[in-house]
Write a protein that holds these residues in place. Structure first.
Motif, PDB file in Angstrom:
ATOM      1  N   ASP A 113      -7.628  13.490 -44.633  1.00  0.00           N
ATOM      2  CA  ASP A 113      -7.517  14.799 -44.996  1.00  0.00           C
ATOM      3  C   ASP A 113      -7.544  14.307 -46.336  1.00  0.00           C
ATOM      4  OD1 ASP A 113      -6.375  15.439 -42.701  1.00  0.00           O
ATOM      5  OD2 ASP A 113      -4.601  15.152 -43.208  1.00  0.00           O
ATOM      6  N   LEU A 114      -9.010  15.383 -46.788  1.00  0.00           N
ATOM      7  CA  LEU A 114      -9.682  15.646 -48.405  1.00  0.00           C
ATOM      8  C   LEU A 114      -8.342  16.375 -48.713  1.00  0.00           C
ATOM      9  CD1 LEU A 114     -13.851  15.997 -48.379  1.00  0.00           C
ATOM     10  CD2 LEU A 114     -11.646  13.999 -48.898  1.00  0.00           C
ATOM     11  N   GLU A 115      -8.282  16.178 -50.483  1.00  0.00           N
ATOM     12  CA  GLU A 115      -8.138  17.203 -51.051  1.00  0.00           C
ATOM     13  C   GLU A 115      -7.975  18.723 -51.462  1.00  0.00           C
ATOM     14  OE1 GLU A 115      -8.230  16.987 -55.456  1.00  0.00           O
ATOM     15  OE2 GLU A 115      -6.193  15.702 -55.375  1.00  0.00           O
ATOM     16  N   GLU A 116      -9.332  18.834 -50.707  1.00  0.00           N
ATOM     17  CA  GLU A 116      -9.406  20.449 -51.033  1.00  0.00           C
ATOM     18  C   GLU A 116      -9.033  20.994 -49.469  1.00  0.00           C
ATOM     19  OE1 GLU A 116     -12.255  18.426 -53.927  1.00  0.00           O
ATOM     20  OE2 GLU A 116     -11.686  17.538 -51.558  1.00  0.00           O
ATOM     21  N   GLY A 117      -8.640  20.113 -48.250  1.00  0.00           N
ATOM     22  CA  GLY A 117      -7.999  20.848 -47.508  1.00  0.00           C
ATOM     23  C   GLY A 117      -8.980  20.732 -46.188  1.00  0.00           C
ATOM     24  N   VAL A 118     -10.127  19.825 -45.794  1.00  0.00           N
ATOM     25  CA  VAL A 118     -10.426  19.733 -45.057  1.00  0.00           C
ATOM     26  C   VAL A 118     -10.454  18.263 -44.325  1.00  0.00           C
ATOM     27  CG1 VAL A 118     -12.931  20.988 -45.412  1.00  0.00           C
ATOM     28  CG2 VAL A 118     -12.669  18.807 -45.945  1.00  0.00           C
ATOM     29  N   ARG A 119     -10.566  17.825 -43.092  1.00  0.00           N
ATOM     30  CA  ARG A 119     -10.611  16.634 -43.007  1.00  0.00           C
ATOM     31  C   ARG A 119     -11.509  15.905 -41.672  1.00  0.00           C
ATOM     32  NH1 ARG A 119      -5.641  17.177 -37.939  1.00  0.00           N
ATOM     33  NH2 ARG A 119      -4.543  16.231 -40.196  1.00  0.00           N
TER      34      ARG A 119
END
Length: 133
Positions: free
Chosen positions: A86-92
């Motif tokens: 899970d990236l900090e930006e909200g995508v997986r």
């Protein structure tokens, strides 16, 4: 944050993504209409249907959501892990965590993205953040 607009040609977003990776740059998209991050590259926002997606360099910071160890014989390269990050930006995204034994990767681990060269081209992998193991 480096941004550029997604091209509208038939080759589309995936080609743009792969060309950036070939240059050593990891990019994701953000929708102009709803401001949500988008990954895997697309021509239309999966959240709101917006058709203006801009490219940006993510922070690369993420957290292991899930992980598994793929077992292989030593002469085939040995074991490795496959992880959902899970990236900090909200995508997986699916990738792997390098820099430690596959069994040492765990859910909740903080990781950092990097672009790595491989025989088949550049790819995004992760390493433990801040020396964490």
């Amino acid at each position: 944050m480096n941004q550029s607009r997604c091209g509208s040609d038939a080759a589309g977003a995936e080609l743009h993504y792969r060309q950036a990776l070939a240059q050593g740059r990891f990019l994701i998209q953000r929708c102009n209409a709803c401001a949500r991050a988008v990954f895997y590259p697309r021509m239309i926002c999966p959240h709101c249907g917006g058709d203006v997606l801009v490219w940006e360099e993510p922070s690369g910071r993420g957290t292991v959501y899930s992980t598994t160890v793929v077992r292989r014989k030593a002469d085939a390269g040995g074991d490795y892990n496959v992880a959902l990050i899970d990236l900090e930006e909200g995508v997986r995204m699916m990738s792997r965590v390098d820099g430690l034994a596959p069994e040492a990767v765990h859910i909740g681990m903080a990781v950092q993205a990097r672009v790595q060269s491989s025989e088949s081209g550049n790819l995004v992998v992760f390493v433990p953040a801040g020396g964490q193991a």
